[in-house]
Design a protein around this motif. Structure first.
Motif, mmCIF file in Angstrom:
data_model
loop_
_atom_site.group_PDB
_atom_site.id
_atom_site.type_symbol
_atom_site.label_atom_id
_atom_site.label_comp_id
_atom_site.label_asym_id
_atom_site.label_seq_id
_atom_site.Cartn_x
_atom_site.Cartn_y
_atom_site.Cartn_z
ATOM 1 N N MET A 1 0.835 -1.203 0.000
ATOM 2 C CA MET A 1 0.000 0.000 0.000
ATOM 3 C C MET A 1 0.870 1.254 0.000
ATOM 4 N N VAL A 2 0.465 2.250 -0.732
ATOM 5 C CA VAL A 2 1.113 3.555 -0.723
ATOM 6 C C VAL A 2 0.144 4.548 -0.085
ATOM 7 N N TYR A 3 0.512 5.086 1.062
ATOM 8 C CA TYR A 3 -0.345 6.060 1.745
ATOM 9 C C TYR A 3 -0.319 7.399 1.001
ATOM 10 N N ASP A 4 -1.379 8.150 1.164
ATOM 11 C CA ASP A 4 -1.359 9.529 0.666
ATOM 12 C C ASP A 4 -0.428 10.380 1.529
ATOM 13 N N VAL A 5 -0.497 10.174 2.850
ATOM 14 C CA VAL A 5 0.303 10.969 3.777
ATOM 15 C C VAL A 5 0.803 10.075 4.913
ATOM 16 N N VAL A 6 2.071 10.219 5.266
ATOM 17 C CA VAL A 6 2.596 9.622 6.492
ATOM 18 C C VAL A 6 3.104 10.754 7.381
ATOM 19 N N VAL A 7 2.671 10.749 8.621
ATOM 20 C CA VAL A 7 3.097 11.734 9.619
ATOM 21 C C VAL A 7 4.115 11.061 10.528
ATOM 22 N N ILE A 8 5.304 11.625 10.625
ATOM 23 C CA ILE A 8 6.347 11.065 11.483
ATOM 24 C C ILE A 8 6.387 11.870 12.774
ATOM 25 N N GLY A 9 5.997 11.228 13.865
ATOM 26 C CA GLY A 9 5.902 11.887 15.163
ATOM 27 C C GLY A 9 4.465 11.887 15.651
ATOM 28 N N GLY A 10 4.228 11.251 16.799
ATOM 29 C CA GLY A 10 2.875 11.130 17.337
ATOM 30 C C GLY A 10 2.654 11.949 18.587
ATOM 31 N N GLY A 11 3.389 13.056 18.728
ATOM 32 C CA GLY A 11 3.148 13.973 19.833
ATOM 33 C C GLY A 11 2.040 14.943 19.485
ATOM 34 N N GLN A 12 2.039 16.100 20.139
ATOM 35 C CA GLN A 12 0.944 17.037 19.937
ATOM 36 C C GLN A 12 0.825 17.510 18.489
ATOM 37 N N ALA A 13 1.959 17.709 17.804
ATOM 38 C CA ALA A 13 1.918 18.151 16.413
ATOM 39 C C ALA A 13 1.341 17.061 15.508
ATOM 40 N N GLY A 14 1.822 15.835 15.675
ATOM 41 C CA GLY A 14 1.336 14.738 14.850
ATOM 42 C C GLY A 14 -0.137 14.448 15.071
ATOM 43 N N SER A 27 -5.728 8.875 2.696
ATOM 44 C CA SER A 27 -5.269 7.783 3.567
ATOM 45 C C SER A 27 -3.988 8.230 4.261
ATOM 46 N N PHE A 28 -3.876 7.933 5.562
ATOM 47 C CA PHE A 28 -2.688 8.394 6.279
ATOM 48 C C PHE A 28 -2.376 7.473 7.452
ATOM 49 N N MET A 29 -1.131 7.600 7.930
ATOM 50 C CA MET A 29 -0.661 6.855 9.085
ATOM 51 C C MET A 29 0.266 7.768 9.883
ATOM 52 N N ILE A 30 0.175 7.671 11.221
ATOM 53 C CA ILE A 30 1.069 8.404 12.114
ATOM 54 C C ILE A 30 2.042 7.406 12.733
ATOM 55 N N LEU A 31 3.334 7.708 12.667
ATOM 56 C CA LEU A 31 4.367 6.831 13.213
ATOM 57 C C LEU A 31 5.004 7.495 14.433
ATOM 58 N N ASP A 32 5.161 6.730 15.513
ATOM 59 C CA ASP A 32 5.776 7.281 16.720
ATOM 60 C C ASP A 32 6.674 6.232 17.361
ATOM 61 N N SER A 33 7.831 6.681 17.858
ATOM 62 C CA SER A 33 8.815 5.747 18.398
ATOM 63 C C SER A 33 8.542 5.340 19.841
ATOM 64 N N PRO A 91 -5.074 6.759 13.268
ATOM 65 C CA PRO A 91 -4.247 5.575 12.969
ATOM 66 C C PRO A 91 -2.792 5.811 13.358
ATOM 67 N N ILE A 92 -2.400 5.259 14.481
ATOM 68 C CA ILE A 92 -1.045 5.475 14.993
ATOM 69 C C ILE A 92 -0.329 4.137 15.159
ATOM 70 N N GLN A 93 0.882 4.081 14.678
ATOM 71 C CA GLN A 93 1.737 2.918 14.886
ATOM 72 C C GLN A 93 2.832 3.320 15.870
ATOM 73 N N VAL A 94 2.752 2.805 17.111
ATOM 74 C CA VAL A 94 3.751 3.131 18.128
ATOM 75 C C VAL A 94 4.909 2.131 18.062
ATOM 76 N N VAL A 122 4.947 13.336 3.036
ATOM 77 C CA VAL A 122 5.441 13.084 4.388
ATOM 78 C C VAL A 122 5.420 14.384 5.184
ATOM 79 N N ILE A 123 4.953 14.282 6.426
ATOM 80 C CA ILE A 123 4.984 15.420 7.346
ATOM 81 C C ILE A 123 5.899 15.061 8.515
ATOM 82 N N ILE A 124 6.954 15.829 8.715
ATOM 83 C CA ILE A 124 7.871 15.622 9.836
ATOM 84 C C ILE A 124 7.325 16.404 11.028
ATOM 85 N N ALA A 125 6.826 15.690 12.017
ATOM 86 C CA ALA A 125 6.203 16.324 13.187
ATOM 87 C C ALA A 125 6.902 15.874 14.463
ATOM 88 N N THR A 126 8.226 15.796 14.392
ATOM 89 C CA THR A 126 9.001 15.303 15.541
ATOM 90 C C THR A 126 9.348 16.404 16.535
#
Length: 346
Positions: A1-14, A27-33, A91-94, A122-126
């Motif tokens: 699958m190819v997402y429309d948007v991936v957000v990197i960082g699941g804090g307040q900005a993400g 379609s989007f996914m939020i990634l957080d470490s 949709p968050i992947q921790v 891609v949105i860098i929200a770290t």
């Protein structure tokens, strides 16, 4: 699958970005470490209380519970962010640490600790706080002196008995110095004159007044924005001022060097302590973004309100990205909404 948007960082900005992306067809996914949503706040020092009241500490669409004029703890914010993600079914992947972002054939390839993800945008929200900034001469402290960066500090039980030097004049350094002055002889090293601001004026929050005079909405290029943009952050509240007045916290000038266990300051005075807290901030680390033409000559991200010259690459949560509150709970939502509209229409 190819997402429309991936957000990197699941804090307040993400999360704020996710709230607005939910309103689109994308379609989007939020990634957080982190292990769970809100952990970046949970891991901070135990006594942390925000200087913004609850009324000005919420993200779009969901108010923070409790007295609107009261000040939330860091655990309240952590729990609030977790509830925010669940409320809007984001949709968050921790436990997902991004190690590389690169662009191939108009698609972004995102490499994580256990997968590879593709996205059109891609949105860098770290956020702006990545690696602790500690002066190189810190290594010259003897091993029997406890030294911690403010991101490692939890409470006074971590420290040796005796005296402590807190280095750094931001609100974290101020709060930590006040707390430690109850149990230790406490010194605070600051390289600039401290500006103290009240938490409230009359019966209104200081931030209510800032909203009325337009400061909260002032962008960095405006007259009022330029007046505040490059000045050191003020210290909110007068607890530290009282401790200094009562000699419970003793001020020192900028920390310049360390030789064995002797710390020397800019005014050439010296001090020996049993503990040092480095409340000296953070360095940015974007080494994992393998995208050309990202930085200007000063090492800052080149962008216009978070939109970079690289098509499909965005940033969110940067200090003064557009306004004073761009990196704060109270302001990141405006920038997220702006980016969502731009992304959906491009």
């Amino acid at each position: 699958m190819v997402y429309d948007v991936v957000v990197i960082g699941g804090g307040q900005a993400g999360l704020a970005m996710g709230y607005y992306l939910r309103k689109t067809h994308l379609s989007f996914m939020i990634l957080d470490s982190n292990e769970s949503v809100g952990d970046a706040w949970r891991k901070r020092y135990d006594s942390l209380v925000l200087f913004t009241p609850r009324l000005y500490s919420s993200l779009p669409g969901l108010a923070l519970d409790g007295d609107p004029s009261g000040f939330p703890t860091k655990n309240e914010i952590a729990d609030y962010l977790e509830r925010y993600a669940k409320t809007f079914n984001l949709p968050i992947q921790v436990k997902c640490k991004v190690t590389k972002v690169r662009k191939e054939n108009n698609e972004y390839h995102i490499v994580t600790n256990d997968s590879k993800i593709k996205s059109k945008k891609v949105i860098i929200a770290t956020g702006p706080f990545h690696t602790p900034r500690i002066p190189s001469f810190a290594k010259d402290l003897p091993k029997n002196v406890v030294q911690l960066h403010s991101s490692e500090y939890k409470n006074p039980s971590q420290l040796n008995r005796g005296s402590v030097l807190v280095v750094g004049g931001g609100n974290s350094g101020a709060q930590i110095a006040v707390e430690l002055s109850d149990s230790h002889d406490t010194y605070l090293s600051i390289g600039h004159k401290i500006r103290f601001l009240p938490l409230s004026i009359g019966k209104k929050s200081f931030f209510w007044w800032c909203e009325k005079i337009g400061l909260l909405k002032a962008n960095g290029d405006s007259f009022i924005g330029k007046k505040f943009k490059d000045k050191p952050d003020p210290i909110f509240g007068f607890e530290l001022k009282e401790r200094i007045k009562n000699n419970e916290v003793q001020l020192k000038t900028r920390t310049k060097s360390i030789k064995e266990n002797v710390i020397q300051f800019e005014d050439l005075s010296t001090l020996k302590v049993q503990n040092v807290i480095w409340a000296t901030g953070f360095n940015k680390d974007y080494s994992w973004i393998d995208i050309p033409n990202l930085f200007d000559g000063n090492g800052n991200i080149k962008h216009n309100r978070g939109i970079t010259e690289n098509t499909g690459l965005y940033f969110l949560g940067l200090p003064w990205q557009h306004r004073r509150g761009s990196a704060l709970l109270l302001g990141v939502g405006d920038d997220a909404e702006y980016l969502a509209h731009h992304i959906e229409s491009n």
